[in-house]
Motif scaffolding. Structure first.
Motif, short mmCIF file in Angstrom:
data_model
loop_
_atom_site.label_atom_id
_atom_site.label_comp_id
_atom_site.label_asym_id
_atom_site.label_seq_id
_atom_site.Cartn_x
_atom_site.Cartn_y
_atom_site.Cartn_z
N ALA A 30 -73.24 3.49 78.50
CA ALA A 30 -73.47 4.61 79.42
C ALA A 30 -74.61 5.46 78.88
O ALA A 30 -74.61 5.84 77.70
CB ALA A 30 -72.20 5.45 79.57
N HIS A 31 -75.59 5.73 79.73
CA HIS A 31 -76.72 6.57 79.35
C HIS A 31 -77.40 7.06 80.62
O HIS A 31 -77.54 6.32 81.58
CB HIS A 31 -77.73 5.75 78.52
CG HIS A 31 -78.90 6.55 78.07
ND1 HIS A 31 -80.10 6.55 78.73
CD2 HIS A 31 -79.04 7.39 77.02
CE1 HIS A 31 -80.95 7.34 78.09
NE2 HIS A 31 -80.33 7.87 77.06
N ALA A 32 -77.82 8.29 80.61
CA ALA A 32 -78.49 8.86 81.78
C ALA A 32 -79.96 8.42 81.79
O ALA A 32 -80.87 9.21 81.58
CB ALA A 32 -78.37 10.38 81.78
N ASP A 33 -80.17 7.12 82.03
CA ASP A 33 -81.53 6.59 82.08
C ASP A 33 -82.37 7.37 83.08
O ASP A 33 -81.90 7.71 84.17
CB ASP A 33 -81.52 5.11 82.50
CG ASP A 33 -81.03 4.17 81.39
OD1 ASP A 33 -80.61 4.66 80.33
OD2 ASP A 33 -81.09 2.95 81.61
N GLU A 34 -83.60 7.65 82.68
CA GLU A 34 -84.50 8.45 83.52
C GLU A 34 -85.76 7.69 83.91
O GLU A 34 -86.72 8.29 84.35
CB GLU A 34 -84.89 9.73 82.78
CG GLU A 34 -83.71 10.62 82.48
CD GLU A 34 -84.09 11.83 81.67
OE1 GLU A 34 -85.16 11.82 81.02
OE2 GLU A 34 -83.32 12.78 81.68
N GLY A 35 -85.78 6.40 83.73
CA GLY A 35 -86.97 5.61 84.02
C GLY A 35 -87.53 5.03 82.73
O GLY A 35 -86.89 5.04 81.68
N TRP A 36 -88.73 4.51 82.83
CA TRP A 36 -89.33 3.76 81.72
C TRP A 36 -89.58 4.61 80.47
O TRP A 36 -89.67 4.06 79.37
CB TRP A 36 -90.63 3.12 82.19
CG TRP A 36 -90.36 2.02 83.15
CD1 TRP A 36 -90.47 2.08 84.51
CD2 TRP A 36 -89.90 0.71 82.86
NE1 TRP A 36 -90.11 0.89 85.07
CE2 TRP A 36 -89.75 0.01 84.08
CE3 TRP A 36 -89.58 0.05 81.67
CZ2 TRP A 36 -89.31 -1.30 84.15
CZ3 TRP A 36 -89.15 -1.27 81.74
CH2 TRP A 36 -89.02 -1.92 82.97
N ASP A 42 -82.44 1.00 75.50
CA ASP A 42 -83.31 -0.16 75.39
C ASP A 42 -82.76 -1.32 74.55
O ASP A 42 -83.39 -2.38 74.50
CB ASP A 42 -84.70 0.25 74.91
CG ASP A 42 -84.69 0.98 73.57
OD1 ASP A 42 -83.61 1.13 72.95
OD2 ASP A 42 -85.78 1.40 73.14
N LYS A 43 -81.61 -1.13 73.90
CA LYS A 43 -80.99 -2.24 73.18
C LYS A 43 -79.63 -1.82 72.66
O LYS A 43 -79.28 -0.65 72.65
CB LYS A 43 -81.86 -2.71 72.01
CG LYS A 43 -81.98 -1.71 70.86
CD LYS A 43 -82.83 -2.29 69.75
CE LYS A 43 -83.03 -1.29 68.63
NZ LYS A 43 -83.75 -1.87 67.49
N TRP A 44 -78.86 -2.82 72.21
CA TRP A 44 -77.64 -2.56 71.46
C TRP A 44 -77.51 -3.63 70.38
O TRP A 44 -78.07 -4.72 70.50
CB TRP A 44 -76.40 -2.45 72.33
CG TRP A 44 -76.09 -3.54 73.30
CD1 TRP A 44 -76.33 -3.51 74.63
CD2 TRP A 44 -75.43 -4.79 73.05
NE1 TRP A 44 -75.88 -4.67 75.22
CE2 TRP A 44 -75.32 -5.47 74.27
CE3 TRP A 44 -74.93 -5.42 71.90
CZ2 TRP A 44 -74.74 -6.74 74.38
CZ3 TRP A 44 -74.35 -6.66 72.02
CH2 TRP A 44 -74.25 -7.31 73.24
N LEU A 100 -82.66 -4.64 75.99
CA LEU A 100 -82.54 -4.28 77.40
C LEU A 100 -83.95 -4.00 77.90
O LEU A 100 -84.60 -3.06 77.45
CB LEU A 100 -81.62 -3.06 77.56
CG LEU A 100 -80.23 -3.25 76.94
CD1 LEU A 100 -79.50 -1.93 76.82
CD2 LEU A 100 -79.44 -4.27 77.74
N HIS A 101 -84.43 -4.82 78.82
CA HIS A 101 -85.85 -4.82 79.18
C HIS A 101 -86.25 -3.83 80.26
O HIS A 101 -87.43 -3.75 80.60
CB HIS A 101 -86.27 -6.23 79.59
CG HIS A 101 -86.20 -7.20 78.46
ND1 HIS A 101 -87.14 -7.24 77.45
CD2 HIS A 101 -85.28 -8.15 78.15
CE1 HIS A 101 -86.82 -8.17 76.58
NE2 HIS A 101 -85.70 -8.74 76.99
N HIS A 102 -85.28 -3.09 80.82
CA HIS A 102 -85.64 -2.14 81.87
C HIS A 102 -84.55 -1.07 81.97
O HIS A 102 -83.43 -1.26 81.50
CB HIS A 102 -85.79 -2.85 83.22
CG HIS A 102 -84.55 -3.56 83.66
ND1 HIS A 102 -83.53 -2.94 84.35
CD2 HIS A 102 -84.16 -4.85 83.49
CE1 HIS A 102 -82.57 -3.82 84.59
NE2 HIS A 102 -82.93 -4.98 84.08
#
Length: 139
Positions: free
Chosen positions: A63-69, A74-76, A91-93
């Motif tokens: 879980a993460h509040a991704d905000e775009g590029w 980006d990985k675990w 994680l590529h996107h």
């Protein structure tokens, strides 16, 4: 399929205490939306499955509040008790519209002497700041 819940403190709590203390002292700060909404990437579920060859597949929910590029999980990593990274899922996107999201990593070799690993997520701005999760391996 079963997911295990983690047991660790969250670094966001200490930030809230510091910000509250500054507010009591009359200190004002301007925070950008990304500083308020998106902290570290938290591991919220882990399933570890051993295959017939003795290698492991990890299904991990993050879980993460991704905000775009510019700011996304980006990985675990799967980490041994001594800190050795046993496997990494890149994680590529960003996943702005899929939260939490689950991705898998197969073929992880774990020595027989290890009966528990920790999975930690990484984000492009905060590194490994989020909540990790440990899982006991069933052999």
């Amino acid at each position: 399929m079963s997911f295990v819940s983690g047991k660790s403190g969250h670094p966001q709590a200490s930030r809230r205490i510091v910000l509250f203390g500054l507010a009591l002292l009359g200190v004002t700060m301007t925070l950008q939306p990304s500083q308020v909404l998106a902290g570290g990437a938290d591991v919220v579920g882990v399933e570890a499955v051993r295959d017939n060859a003795g290698k492991w597949r990890f299904n991990v929910s993050v879980a993460h509040a991704d905000e775009g590029w510019d700011h996304y999980a980006d990985k675990w990593d799967v980490v041994a008790p001594d800190g050795t990274i046993l496997g990494t899922r890149v994680l590529h996107h960003p996943h702005e519209n899929e939260q939490p999201f689950t991705r898998s990593l197969s073929g992880v070799v774990i020595p027989e002497t290890i009966d528990e690993v920790t999975v930690q997520a990484h984000d492009s701005q905060h590194g490994y700041e989020g909540k990790p999760m440990s899982v006991k391996l069933k052999r």
